[in-house]
Scaffold this motif. Structure first.
Motif, PDB file in Angstrom:
ATOM      1  N   ALA A  41       0.449  -1.284   0.072  1.00 51.30           N
ATOM      2  CA  ALA A  41      -0.120  -0.020   0.027  1.00 51.30           C
ATOM      3  C   ALA A  41       0.931   1.270   0.060  1.00 51.30           C
ATOM      4  O   ALA A  41       0.424   2.307  -0.571  1.00 51.30           O
ATOM      5  CB  ALA A  41      -1.189  -0.065   1.130  1.00 51.30           C
ATOM      6  N   ALA A  42       1.992   1.225   0.969  1.00 46.23           N
ATOM      7  CA  ALA A  42       2.963   2.592   0.675  1.00 46.23           C
ATOM      8  C   ALA A  42       3.526   2.679  -0.540  1.00 46.23           C
ATOM      9  O   ALA A  42       3.686   3.569  -0.977  1.00 46.23           O
ATOM     10  CB  ALA A  42       3.830   2.319   1.820  1.00 46.23           C
ATOM     11  N   ALA A  43       4.005   1.365  -1.238  1.00 46.57           N
ATOM     12  CA  ALA A  43       4.276   1.347  -2.482  1.00 46.57           C
ATOM     13  C   ALA A  43       3.563   2.051  -3.593  1.00 46.57           C
ATOM     14  O   ALA A  43       3.788   2.839  -4.489  1.00 46.57           O
ATOM     15  CB  ALA A  43       4.765   0.193  -3.295  1.00 46.57           C
ATOM     16  N   SER A  44       2.257   1.923  -3.401  1.00 49.18           N
ATOM     17  CA  SER A  44       1.103   2.527  -4.333  1.00 49.18           C
ATOM     18  C   SER A  44       0.698   3.996  -4.004  1.00 49.18           C
ATOM     19  O   SER A  44      -0.152   4.480  -4.555  1.00 49.18           O
ATOM     20  CB  SER A  44      -0.102   1.727  -4.398  1.00 49.18           C
ATOM     21  OG  SER A  44      -0.700   1.610  -3.103  1.00 49.18           O
ATOM     22  N   GLY A  45       1.548   4.471  -3.129  1.00 53.68           N
ATOM     23  CA  GLY A  45       1.049   6.010  -2.507  1.00 53.68           C
ATOM     24  C   GLY A  45       0.473   6.220  -1.503  1.00 53.68           C
ATOM     25  O   GLY A  45       0.244   7.592  -0.867  1.00 53.68           O
ATOM     26  N   ALA A  46      -0.040   5.313  -0.670  1.00 46.10           N
ATOM     27  CA  ALA A  46      -0.750   5.601   0.615  1.00 46.10           C
ATOM     28  C   ALA A  46      -0.038   5.799   1.563  1.00 46.10           C
ATOM     29  O   ALA A  46       1.230   5.423   1.785  1.00 46.10           O
ATOM     30  CB  ALA A  46      -1.658   4.048   0.954  1.00 46.10           C
TER      31      ALA A  46
END
Length: 379
Positions: free
Chosen positions: A187-192
């Protein structure tokens, strides 16, 4: 690559260690020639470690972890289409619900352990302190990585930083936490905007209790056995049945400790054993006793070891620890018996670590290099 590999200091054992995650294609589908090459590569790795005269132990750890489906869920969320056929979506959901609980993932680690008595002088020449020891350790890490990527056949070798090592330790104590950590990373890699990883201080269990024949940590329980290796040796891959779970949700760990002895100490050890064997055989012959098969095999083994040492080979002290981890509500003793049965099916003898399940678990399931005890005369 702008990475900072973590250096593990064990103040009690006076050792320094570095941990790497490795990717290997395995030997299940390898041809016999490829297996022979991998076995020769492992022997070459031990010889490199012995020639450095710095490495105390090489710990090779393999975990067979139940698949939590975190990667699959993230992929489905990113690729699901609104106009997808209802039947295809239903079949995909049915396959995920049926196959994911029975699937397993394999992760492997290599830990290089160097004793303070060996690294002290070289570290002083490199600047002293932690920085000097790190410089020496990084040189050994480069040699080990070259052997792993070359003859051993590893496709990737990643030296863990503090965050990655904390996650490896945490998933060792709590296998069920891996799904949450992976989902947060994706999720962090996708921008969250959310926190990822786990602090090193929180990597251990919140509560732990060492019972007589098992170890309870948080909501999980583990049983650890050491494996008695035969004198005749074993073929590459003989321990593979130990890593096969007997039921869905069971986690298996196997750690092989390879302690290469320095050449001078190995030569003295083999010389003493050769002298003892020769003297014993002569005394038995004078007294009229017949030489037994075990005695003949020991004499041949000592002679073979002497020839290999003369040819430049290394003398290695091996040890193996295996662990099974299940939820604490499951019958832990039954899964411990299944682990012992798997060890016996592989052709080895299991030894349960009564009253030492906590330290045995740390050796078998936590990639920090905790394992072989020190012996007198070891430098």
């Amino acid at each position: 690559m702008f990475t900072r590999p973590v250096i593990v200091q064990n103040s009690a054992a006076r050792t320094w260690a570095a941990v790497a995650r490795i990717d290997h294609s395995g030997i299940g589908l390898a041809e016999p020639d490829e297996r022979d090459g991998m076995g020769a590569g492992l022997a070459e790795l031990c010889e490199i470690a012995a020639r450095t005269e710095l490495v105390d132990t090489l710990a090779l750890q393999v975990r067979t972890v139940p698949d939590d489906g975190a990667e699959r869920a993230a992929w489905e969320q990113a690729h699901t289409r609104a106009d997808a056929a209802p039947l295809a979506a239903r079949v995909n959901a049915l396959l995920g619900a049926t196959l994911t609980p029975a699937a397993v993932r394999t992760e492997a680690f290599v830990t290089v352990v160097i004793g303070e008595s060996r690294i002290g002088r070289a570290a002083k020449e490199s600047g002293g302190g932690v920085d000097g020891r790190a410089r020496v350790l990084h040189g050994v890490m480069a040699e080990v990585e070259s052997a792993l990527r070359g003859p051993v056949g590893c496709t990737a070798v990643t030296w863990l930083d503090s965050a990655a090592l904390a996650a490896a330790v945490r998933t060792g104590f709590a296998p069920g936490d891996r799904g949450q950590l992976i989902a947060a990373d994706l999720a962090a890699a996708s921008g969250a905007q959310l926190a990822t990883g786990v602090p090193m201080a929180a990597a251990g269990p919140t509560q732990a209790r060492a019972e007589l024949r098992h170890y309870v940590h948080d909501a999980w329980a583990s049983v650890t056995d050491t494996i008695l290796l035969p004198d005749s040796g074993a073929v590459l891959g003989a321990l593979a049945p130990v890593l096969v779970p007997t039921t869905a949700g069971e986690r298996r760990c196997l750690t092989v400790f390879l302690a290469p002895l320095p050449l001078d100490r190995a030569t003295r050890l083999v010389g003493r054993e050769d002298m003892s064997a020769t003297t014993g055989n002569e005394l038995r012959a004078r007294m009229g006793f017949r030489q037994r098969a075990r005695q003949r095999r020991d004499t041949e083994r000592i002679g073979t070891a002497d020839e290999k040492l003369a040819a430049g080979r290394a003398l290695v002290r091996p040890a193996v620890a295996a662990c099974v981890t299940v939820p604490a509500t499951w019958p832990v003793d039954e899964h411990g018996r299944r682990l012992a049965a798997s060890v016996r099916a592989a052709g080895f003898v299991p030894l349960r670590l009564d009253l030492a399940q906590d330290s045995g678990f740390a050796a078998a399931a936590i990639p920090l290099g905790v394992g072989l005890p020190n012996r007198r005369g070891r430098r």
